[in-house]
Design a protein around this motif. Structure first.
Motif, short mmCIF file in Angstrom:
data_model
loop_
_atom_site.label_atom_id
_atom_site.label_comp_id
_atom_site.label_asym_id
_atom_site.label_seq_id
_atom_site.Cartn_x
_atom_site.Cartn_y
_atom_site.Cartn_z
N ASP A 1 -4.45 17.14 -9.31
CA ASP A 1 -3.34 16.36 -9.86
C ASP A 1 -3.04 15.20 -8.91
O ASP A 1 -3.03 15.38 -7.69
N GLU B 1 -0.58 11.42 -8.31
CA GLU B 1 0.55 10.60 -8.71
C GLU B 1 0.56 9.31 -7.91
O GLU B 1 0.02 9.25 -6.80
N SER C 1 -2.76 6.39 -19.22
CA SER C 1 -2.08 6.26 -17.93
C SER C 1 -3.11 5.94 -16.86
O SER C 1 -4.18 6.58 -16.82
N ILE D 1 -3.48 4.96 -12.61
CA ILE D 1 -2.90 4.75 -11.29
C ILE D 1 -3.70 3.68 -10.55
O ILE D 1 -4.93 3.71 -10.52
N LYS E 1 4.65 1.06 -14.13
CA LYS E 1 5.37 2.26 -13.72
C LYS E 1 5.35 2.37 -12.20
O LYS E 1 4.32 2.16 -11.57
N ASN F 1 5.89 5.18 -10.63
CA ASN F 1 5.22 6.44 -10.28
C ASN F 1 4.73 7.12 -11.56
O ASN F 1 5.47 7.30 -12.51
N LEU F 2 3.45 7.47 -11.54
CA LEU F 2 2.82 8.15 -12.67
C LEU F 2 2.27 9.49 -12.21
O LEU F 2 1.83 9.63 -11.07
N TYR F 3 2.27 10.43 -13.12
CA TYR F 3 1.65 11.73 -12.85
C TYR F 3 0.43 11.87 -13.76
O TYR F 3 0.52 11.71 -14.98
N ILE F 4 -0.73 12.13 -13.15
CA ILE F 4 -1.96 12.31 -13.92
C ILE F 4 -2.51 13.69 -13.58
O ILE F 4 -2.82 13.98 -12.41
#
Length: 243
Positions: free
Chosen positions: A100, A102, A182, A184, A217, A219-222
């Motif tokens: 994971d 971010e 999404s 990053i 964004k 902050n993104l969570y992938i």
């Protein structure tokens, strides 16, 4: 008139010495060849190649010395070794997509042309296809995207995109519009890759009326890749087997 034996001996020695000297001179002359311009250039090229090989060897030696120094800095107790192995594991899992992640980046909402009027030559040009999503992903990668997902499915090197009628298949999962991408990376560069005139996204949006809404964004969570990937044909090459 009589000739003494001494004079005859001197005469014979003189003749023999002359023959010997002339033979040596002739031999030396044959061993030397004139130096040509092509020979000089060939020699210079050989010298340059030798210097390059030495430089390459120095780089390899320097790299190995740094590795040895890194190992030497460890105190060689179990905790230090485990920590270093864990750091390598995290790095490898990040690159492979099995972790994971971010960070800052952009999201893109893509959907079929919402207008009733057909803009393209036929209705197929007003809907999103797998090639459209694939081209957007490629543009994001070129712009430096470090991690990408589509509707929560992590995109890795082996991820396939297949058109399945009204939906698209990725990692064996079928997803439908809207597609939420999404990514990053540097938000400015990523936005430019899909907003600049002439980009594939610009054509989709302004020519075919495809819904395309990018947003920066902080902050993104992938999520990590949830599937399993195994090499069937490729195998690692050992250091002593490298060509």
């Amino acid at each position: 008139m009589k000739i003494s034996r001494g004079k005859i001996l001197i005469l014979i020695l003189s003749i023999g010495s002359g023959i010997l000297i002339s033979t040596m001179i002739k031999s030396n002359l044959e061993s030397y060849r004139p130096v040509t311009l092509s020979h000089i250039k060939s020699t210079e090229k050989e010298i340059e190649e030798s210097i390059k090989e030495l430089n390459d060897l120095e780089k390899i030696i320097d790299s190995k010395e740094k590795e040895l120094q890194s190992l030497a800095e460890l105190s060689y107790n179990d905790e230090d070794i485990v920590e270093k192995l864990n750091m390598n594991l995290v790095s490898n899992k990040s690159v492979s997509g099995h972790l994971d992640l971010e960070g800052p980046g952009i999201t893109i909402k893509m959907y079929d042309n919402p207008e009733d009027e057909v803009i393209g030559e036929d209705v197929n040009q007003d809907v999103i296809h797998d090639v459209d999503v694939l081209n957007i992903l490629n543009d994001l990668r070129v712009a430096g995207a470090e991690a990408i997902s589509i509707n929560g499915e992590r995109v890795i090197s082996s991820s396939e995109l297949k058109c399945r009628g009204p939906v698209i298949g990725i990692n064996g999962v079928s997803i439908g519009t809207p597609f939420i991408i999404s990514a990053i990376g540097d938000p400015k560069l990523l936005m430019a890759s899909v907003n600049a005139p002439g980009t594939y996204a610009h054509v989709l949006k302004d020519v075919y009326g495809i819904g395309f809404e990018p947003e920066e964004k902080d902050n993104l969570y992938i999520p990590a890749y949830s599937g399993n990937f195994e090499f069937k044909y490729a195998k690692p090459v050992r250091e002593d087997e490298k060509r």
